[in-house]
Design a protein around this motif. Structure first.
Motif, PDB file in Angstrom:
ATOM      1  N   SER A  26       0.820  -1.216   0.000  1.00  0.00           N
ATOM      2  CA  SER A  26       0.000   0.000   0.000  1.00  0.00           C
ATOM      3  C   SER A  26       0.854   1.266   0.000  1.00  0.00           C
ATOM      4  O   SER A  26       0.381   2.335  -0.381  1.00  0.00           O
ATOM      5  N   LEU A  27       2.113   1.149   0.436  1.00  0.00           N
ATOM      6  CA  LEU A  27       2.987   2.321   0.510  1.00  0.00           C
ATOM      7  C   LEU A  27       3.900   2.474  -0.715  1.00  0.00           C
ATOM      8  O   LEU A  27       4.646   3.445  -0.800  1.00  0.00           O
ATOM      9  N   VAL A  28       3.828   1.546  -1.657  1.00  0.00           N
ATOM     10  CA  VAL A  28       4.671   1.610  -2.855  1.00  0.00           C
ATOM     11  C   VAL A  28       4.475   2.940  -3.591  1.00  0.00           C
ATOM     12  O   VAL A  28       5.440   3.558  -4.034  1.00  0.00           O
ATOM     13  N   MET A  57      -1.016  12.338   6.125  1.00  0.00           N
ATOM     14  CA  MET A  57      -2.368  12.865   5.958  1.00  0.00           C
ATOM     15  C   MET A  57      -3.373  11.788   6.368  1.00  0.00           C
ATOM     16  O   MET A  57      -3.070  10.590   6.334  1.00  0.00           O
ATOM     17  N   LEU A  58      -4.576  12.219   6.724  1.00  0.00           N
ATOM     18  CA  LEU A  58      -5.641  11.289   7.077  1.00  0.00           C
ATOM     19  C   LEU A  58      -5.862  10.278   5.945  1.00  0.00           C
ATOM     20  O   LEU A  58      -6.035   9.084   6.189  1.00  0.00           O
ATOM     21  N   GLN A  59      -5.829  10.757   4.700  1.00  0.00           N
ATOM     22  CA  GLN A  59      -6.053   9.869   3.553  1.00  0.00           C
ATOM     23  C   GLN A  59      -5.003   8.756   3.491  1.00  0.00           C
ATOM     24  O   GLN A  59      -5.309   7.642   3.089  1.00  0.00           O
ATOM     25  N   ASP A  60      -3.763   9.047   3.912  1.00  0.00           N
ATOM     26  CA  ASP A  60      -2.718   8.016   3.932  1.00  0.00           C
ATOM     27  C   ASP A  60      -3.107   6.889   4.882  1.00  0.00           C
ATOM     28  O   ASP A  60      -2.957   5.704   4.560  1.00  0.00           O
ATOM     29  N   CYS A  61      -3.617   7.258   6.048  1.00  0.00           N
ATOM     30  CA  CYS A  61      -4.048   6.253   7.034  1.00  0.00           C
ATOM     31  C   CYS A  61      -5.234   5.456   6.501  1.00  0.00           C
ATOM     32  O   CYS A  61      -5.292   4.234   6.661  1.00  0.00           O
ATOM     33  N   ILE A  62      -6.170   6.141   5.859  1.00  0.00           N
ATOM     34  CA  ILE A  62      -7.345   5.474   5.282  1.00  0.00           C
ATOM     35  C   ILE A  62      -6.902   4.474   4.215  1.00  0.00           C
ATOM     36  O   ILE A  62      -7.379   3.338   4.180  1.00  0.00           O
ATOM     37  N   ASP A  63      -5.989   4.879   3.345  1.00  0.00           N
ATOM     38  CA  ASP A  63      -5.517   4.000   2.265  1.00  0.00           C
ATOM     39  C   ASP A  63      -4.853   2.738   2.813  1.00  0.00           C
ATOM     40  O   ASP A  63      -5.099   1.629   2.325  1.00  0.00           O
ATOM     41  N   GLU A  82      -6.341  -0.528  13.720  1.00  0.00           N
ATOM     42  CA  GLU A  82      -6.144   0.896  14.015  1.00  0.00           C
ATOM     43  C   GLU A  82      -4.911   1.361  13.244  1.00  0.00           C
ATOM     44  O   GLU A  82      -3.828   0.796  13.399  1.00  0.00           O
ATOM     45  N   VAL A  83      -5.093   2.374  12.394  1.00  0.00           N
ATOM     46  CA  VAL A  83      -3.981   2.935  11.633  1.00  0.00           C
ATOM     47  C   VAL A  83      -3.895   4.412  11.980  1.00  0.00           C
ATOM     48  O   VAL A  83      -4.886   5.128  11.879  1.00  0.00           O
TER      49      VAL A  83
END
Length: 166
Positions: A26-28, A57-63, A82-83
């Motif tokens: 997911s972080l690629v 960002m919040l979106q990074d955690c959601i992704d 929990e992320v």
């Protein structure tokens, strides 16, 4: 797995290995975001802590949450997830975190002392701190302000926290 076909290489992995792989995948596309900590409790609560070179960002955690959630089978292993980004005041754990905080004030606890100083440099082996201190004058009575600089190897750091001033 919610309608997704599970790649065969996931089948022989442990639960933690699967999660680590899903996080990495997911972080690629987000090279500035990186994993700080992955904890799985005995009750299978999965806690993922992220940091980023330019913040998270919040979106990074959601992704990341979706990537993990959507690719694990709750029938195989029930879990909670929990992320979050590492919080202000969280200890620095990786060289990459030190490098992104150059120019900021840290409180560094070593095996010998505790220093509050500006982080002026960080490399793969050590950090360099700089601060002003009041010391007795070399000649005469009283004290003078002197500029101090110290190189500290990561192996000697027990904890380092970025200070936040308002």
């Amino acid at each position: 797995m919610r309608g997704l076909s599970v790649p065969s290489f996931y089948k022989n992995m442990t639960f933690k290995e699967k999660i680590n792989t899903l996080i990495a995948e997911s972080l690629v596309d987000k090279p500035s975001i990186f994993l700080i900590d992955l904890t799985i409790t005995d009750a299978f609560k999965v806690i993922i802590a992220l940091d980023g070179d330019d913040g998270v960002m919040l979106q990074d955690c959601i992704d990341v949450s979706r990537a993990v959630e959507n690719n694990l089978d709750r029938e195989e292993q029930d879990f909670s997830l929990e992320v979050a980004s590492v919080g202000v005041g969280s200890p620095l754990k990786m060289v990459r975190q030190y490098k992104k905080n150059i120019g900021r004030t840290l409180i560094v606890s070593t095996v010998i002392e505790k220093i509050e100083a500006e982080l002026v440099d960080a490399n793969e082996d050590f950090i360099i701190l700089s601060w002003e201190a009041r010391e007795p004058k070399k000649i005469g009575k009283g004290k003078e302000t002197v500029q101090k600089k110290q190189q500290i190897p990561y192996t000697e750091i027990k904890e380092a926290i970025v200070t936040v001033t308002f």
